[in-house]
Enzyme design. Sequence first.
Site, PDB file in Angstrom:
ATOM      1  N   PRO A   9       0.796  -1.218   0.000  1.00  0.00           N
ATOM      2  CG  PRO A   9      -0.093  -1.056   2.148  1.00  0.00           C
ATOM      3  CD  PRO A   9       0.589  -2.012   1.224  1.00  0.00           C
ATOM      4  CG  ASN A  10      -0.339   4.315   1.179  1.00  0.00           C
ATOM      5  OD1 ASN A  10      -1.321   4.734   0.581  1.00  0.00           O
ATOM      6  ND2 ASN A  10      -0.402   3.880   2.422  1.00  0.00           N
ATOM      7  NE  ARG A  17       3.440   7.471   2.377  1.00  0.00           N
ATOM      8  CZ  ARG A  17       3.720   6.307   2.934  1.00  0.00           C
ATOM      9  NH1 ARG A  17       4.103   5.293   2.189  1.00  0.00           N
ATOM     10  NH2 ARG A  17       3.626   6.161   4.232  1.00  0.00           N
ATOM     11  CE1 TYR A  22       8.714   5.313   2.758  1.00  0.00           C
ATOM     12  CE2 TYR A  22       7.399   7.311   2.872  1.00  0.00           C
ATOM     13  CZ  TYR A  22       7.729   6.072   3.364  1.00  0.00           C
ATOM     14  OH  TYR A  22       7.087   5.579   4.469  1.00  0.00           O
ATOM     15  CG  ASN A  78       8.451  -1.661   0.419  1.00  0.00           C
ATOM     16  OD1 ASN A  78       7.767  -1.631   1.431  1.00  0.00           O
ATOM     17  ND2 ASN A  78       9.152  -0.615   0.024  1.00  0.00           N
ATOM     18  CB  ALA A  81       1.434   0.619   6.457  1.00  0.00           C
ATOM     19  CD  GLU A 102      10.498  -7.148   6.525  1.00  0.00           C
ATOM     20  OE1 GLU A 102      10.184  -6.131   7.169  1.00  0.00           O
ATOM     21  OE2 GLU A 102      10.682  -8.262   7.064  1.00  0.00           O
ATOM     22  CG  HIS A 104      11.109  -1.959   5.065  1.00  0.00           C
ATOM     23  ND1 HIS A 104       9.746  -1.855   4.965  1.00  0.00           N
ATOM     24  CD2 HIS A 104      11.366  -3.126   5.700  1.00  0.00           C
ATOM     25  CE1 HIS A 104       9.203  -2.920   5.535  1.00  0.00           C
ATOM     26  NE2 HIS A 104      10.167  -3.706   5.982  1.00  0.00           N
ATOM     27  NE  ARG A 111       9.837   6.730   8.371  1.00  0.00           N
ATOM     28  CZ  ARG A 111       8.906   6.433   7.474  1.00  0.00           C
ATOM     29  NH1 ARG A 111       9.036   5.391   6.680  1.00  0.00           N
ATOM     30  NH2 ARG A 111       7.820   7.187   7.386  1.00  0.00           N
TER      31      ARG A 111
END
Length: 152
Positions: A9-10, A17, A22, A78, A81, A102, A104, A111
């Site tokens: 998502p996103n 964004r 990012y 990735n 969230a 995984e 990111h 963060r």
Amino acid sequence: MNVLVLNGPNLNLLGTREPAVYGAATLADVEALCREAGAARGAQVECRQSNHEGQLIDWIHEAGIAHREGRLAGVVFNAGAYTHTSVALHDAIKGSGVPVIEVHISNVHAREAFRHHSYLSPAAAGIVVGFGIDGYVLAIEGLLRKTAGSRS
């Protein structure tokens, strides 16, 4: 060997964004980078993105079948969230048996506290965090190396 790159998502909003977090690269840029990285290592890379958890689960299930049939090295994932919320994605990875790296873009450990825990990490074959979009290249290379090592 083939590699599936999944984005959650996103991630379709990359480039607009929170560019300070990012970067300015778009999802299309990430996908092109992944295809180039795969081709340089003799692999074909397919990229998919969804904002829907169930769709991501279905793709992981499909990837498990392709992996068992010898058509797929694994998945670079990735989950956005969903990394921090989805037991269902953890279970899909474990249940499918497909190797998952995984990834990111940001260093999630630097963060907000809620980003420090991953439900996916215990099920993942490896994790790449905080290298920007170059993390996808590292994940593809690592997945291919890991898969080649396990088959020799």
